[in-house]
Design a protein around this motif. Structure first.
Motif, PDB file in Angstrom:
ATOM      1  N   GLN A 169       0.825  -1.204   0.000  1.00 39.68           N
ATOM      2  CA  GLN A 169       0.000   0.000   0.000  1.00 39.68           C
ATOM      3  C   GLN A 169       0.860   1.254   0.000  1.00 39.68           C
ATOM      4  OE1 GLN A 169      -2.538  -0.415   3.396  1.00 39.68           O
ATOM      5  NE2 GLN A 169      -3.741  -2.076   2.519  1.00 39.68           N
ATOM      6  N   LEU A 170       1.908   1.241   0.793  1.00 37.91           N
ATOM      7  CA  LEU A 170       2.792   2.403   0.843  1.00 37.91           C
ATOM      8  C   LEU A 170       3.515   2.595  -0.483  1.00 37.91           C
ATOM      9  CD1 LEU A 170       4.293   1.889   4.412  1.00 37.91           C
ATOM     10  CD2 LEU A 170       2.674   3.650   3.717  1.00 37.91           C
ATOM     11  N   SER A 171       3.938   1.488  -1.089  1.00 42.35           N
ATOM     12  CA  SER A 171       4.675   1.578  -2.338  1.00 42.35           C
ATOM     13  C   SER A 171       3.798   2.011  -3.498  1.00 42.35           C
ATOM     14  CB  SER A 171       5.314   0.220  -2.660  1.00 42.35           C
ATOM     15  OG  SER A 171       6.174  -0.181  -1.625  1.00 42.35           O
ATOM     16  N   ASP A 172       2.496   1.684  -3.428  1.00 42.35           N
ATOM     17  CA  ASP A 172       1.580   1.988  -4.522  1.00 42.35           C
ATOM     18  C   ASP A 172       0.880   3.338  -4.369  1.00 42.35           C
ATOM     19  OD1 ASP A 172       2.246  -0.397  -5.590  1.00 42.35           O
ATOM     20  OD2 ASP A 172       0.446  -1.464  -4.949  1.00 42.35           O
ATOM     21  N   ASP A 173       1.265   4.106  -3.362  1.00 40.68           N
ATOM     22  CA  ASP A 173       0.642   5.405  -3.140  1.00 40.68           C
ATOM     23  C   ASP A 173       0.805   6.281  -4.389  1.00 40.68           C
ATOM     24  OD1 ASP A 173      -0.003   8.037  -2.332  1.00 40.68           O
ATOM     25  OD2 ASP A 173       0.311   7.444  -0.246  1.00 40.68           O
ATOM     26  N   ASP A 174      -0.320   6.750  -4.950  1.00 40.88           N
ATOM     27  CA  ASP A 174      -0.259   7.552  -6.180  1.00 40.88           C
ATOM     28  C   ASP A 174       0.498   8.852  -6.007  1.00 40.88           C
ATOM     29  OD1 ASP A 174      -3.649   6.645  -7.140  1.00 40.88           O
ATOM     30  OD2 ASP A 174      -1.715   5.656  -7.498  1.00 40.88           O
ATOM     31  N   ASP A 175       0.565   9.338  -4.775  1.00 43.16           N
ATOM     32  CA  ASP A 175       1.230  10.607  -4.537  1.00 43.16           C
ATOM     33  C   ASP A 175       2.701  10.438  -4.189  1.00 43.16           C
ATOM     34  OD1 ASP A 175      -1.125  11.971  -4.919  1.00 43.16           O
ATOM     35  OD2 ASP A 175      -1.721  11.735  -2.811  1.00 43.16           O
ATOM     36  N   HIS A 176       3.189   9.214  -4.348  1.00 40.09           N
ATOM     37  CA  HIS A 176       4.572   8.974  -3.930  1.00 40.09           C
ATOM     38  C   HIS A 176       5.258   8.079  -4.941  1.00 40.09           C
ATOM     39  CE1 HIS A 176       7.980   8.616  -1.298  1.00 40.09           C
ATOM     40  NE2 HIS A 176       7.887   7.301  -1.316  1.00 40.09           N
ATOM     41  N   ASP A 177       5.920   8.664  -5.912  1.00 43.79           N
ATOM     42  CA  ASP A 177       6.674   7.919  -6.919  1.00 43.79           C
ATOM     43  C   ASP A 177       8.051   7.645  -6.359  1.00 43.79           C
ATOM     44  OD1 ASP A 177       7.793   8.591 -10.327  1.00 43.79           O
ATOM     45  OD2 ASP A 177       7.831   6.786  -9.088  1.00 43.79           O
ATOM     46  N   THR A 178       8.376   6.360  -6.105  1.00 46.11           N
ATOM     47  CA  THR A 178       9.600   6.033  -5.381  1.00 46.11           C
ATOM     48  C   THR A 178      10.666   5.460  -6.280  1.00 46.11           C
ATOM     49  OG1 THR A 178       8.663   3.873  -4.883  1.00 46.11           O
ATOM     50  CG2 THR A 178       8.345   5.587  -3.249  1.00 46.11           C
ATOM     51  N   VAL A 179      10.509   5.524  -7.598  1.00 48.79           N
ATOM     52  CA  VAL A 179      11.506   4.944  -8.481  1.00 48.79           C
ATOM     53  C   VAL A 179      12.689   5.896  -8.591  1.00 48.79           C
ATOM     54  CG1 VAL A 179      11.951   4.099 -10.810  1.00 48.79           C
ATOM     55  CG2 VAL A 179       9.725   3.748  -9.746  1.00 48.79           C
ATOM     56  N   GLY A 180      13.891   5.312  -8.676  1.00 51.23           N
ATOM     57  CA  GLY A 180      15.052   6.151  -8.895  1.00 51.23           C
ATOM     58  C   GLY A 180      16.167   5.924  -7.906  1.00 51.23           C
ATOM     59  N   PHE A 181      16.012   4.960  -6.991  1.00 53.81           N
ATOM     60  CA  PHE A 181      17.040   4.695  -6.005  1.00 53.81           C
ATOM     61  C   PHE A 181      17.815   3.413  -6.305  1.00 53.81           C
ATOM     62  CE2 PHE A 181      14.552   7.755  -3.809  1.00 53.81           C
ATOM     63  CZ  PHE A 181      15.430   8.401  -2.975  1.00 53.81           C
TER      64      PHE A 181
END
Length: 210
Positions: free
Chosen positions: A79-91
């Motif tokens: 759920q945290l990873s799929d948050d629409d307001d939080h794009d976490t790609v790039g690390f």
């Protein structure tokens, strides 16, 4: 991580998931939140691997309880990873898939259009679903192993009880035979004494007659 430390690790991971939620709601910097989600994914992997390695030391009830806790934590991670307001790609690590390492993470999304990004996100979700299915299968196998071990222990206990009962019966028979032998020995001794007395009486009578 041994079985005694598993719950401590789970509590820390669960607390971290709650902190991530608070950070997202309060608008914390993206890099800080991404780093926290990476740590949560690593904790999920560590908990899963520890449960596989040491699950046979737990009772079936405790193992099932921990499997449920881990499933809930992994769902929270998703759920945290799929948050629409939080794009976490790039690390170099995709937190939407806790089974991915830095070497196997997906490509960066810099320069991709919206359709390509959508396709990539769908692929990430598919990879995560596969990871969850693999985790579920591993936990189910571990559960089956635990049940088999429990059945084997019960079978061994029944065999031990049967052997103990047989030994007790043999011991009882041995005590009875020992008593019988003792009784026979005493009776045999008494018979010999009677024979000797009779012979002495006969001898005395013969001498008296002469």
């Amino acid at each position: 991580m041994d079985t005694e430390r598993w719950m401590d690790e789970y509590q820390r991971a669960n607390q971290l998931s709650q902190q991530i939620t608070q950070h997202i709601q309060s608008g914390q910097p993206r890099g800080y939140i991404d780093s926290s989600i990476n740590k949560l994914g690593a904790s999920c992997r560590n908990l899963e691997q520890s449960l596989i390695r040491h699950g046979n030391r737990l009772t079936p009830y405790e193992q099932n309880r921990r499997e449920n806790l881990l499933t809930q934590l992994t769902s929270r991670f998703k759920q945290l990873s799929d948050d629409d307001d939080h794009d976490t790609v790039g690390f170099g690590y995709s937190p939407s898939n806790p089974w991915t390492t830095e070497e196997t993470a997906g490509p960066r999304l810099d320069g991709l259009d919206s359709e390509e990004i959508k396709q990539h996100q769908q692929q990430m979700l598919s990879d995560q679903d596969k990871g969850l299915e693999a985790l579920s299968a591993a936990l189910n196998r571990q559960k089956q192993v635990g049940l088999l071990i429990g059945d084997e222990v019960e079978s061994q206990n029944r065999m031990i009880d049967d052997i103990t009962g047989h030994v007790n019966k043999v011991d009882t028979k041995l005590v009875g035979e020992t008593r019988s032998v003792t009784t026979v020995s005493v009776k045999s001794g008494n018979c010999v004494l009677i024979v000797i007395i009779v012979l002495l009486i006969i001898t005395i009578l013969v001498i008296a007659c002469v």
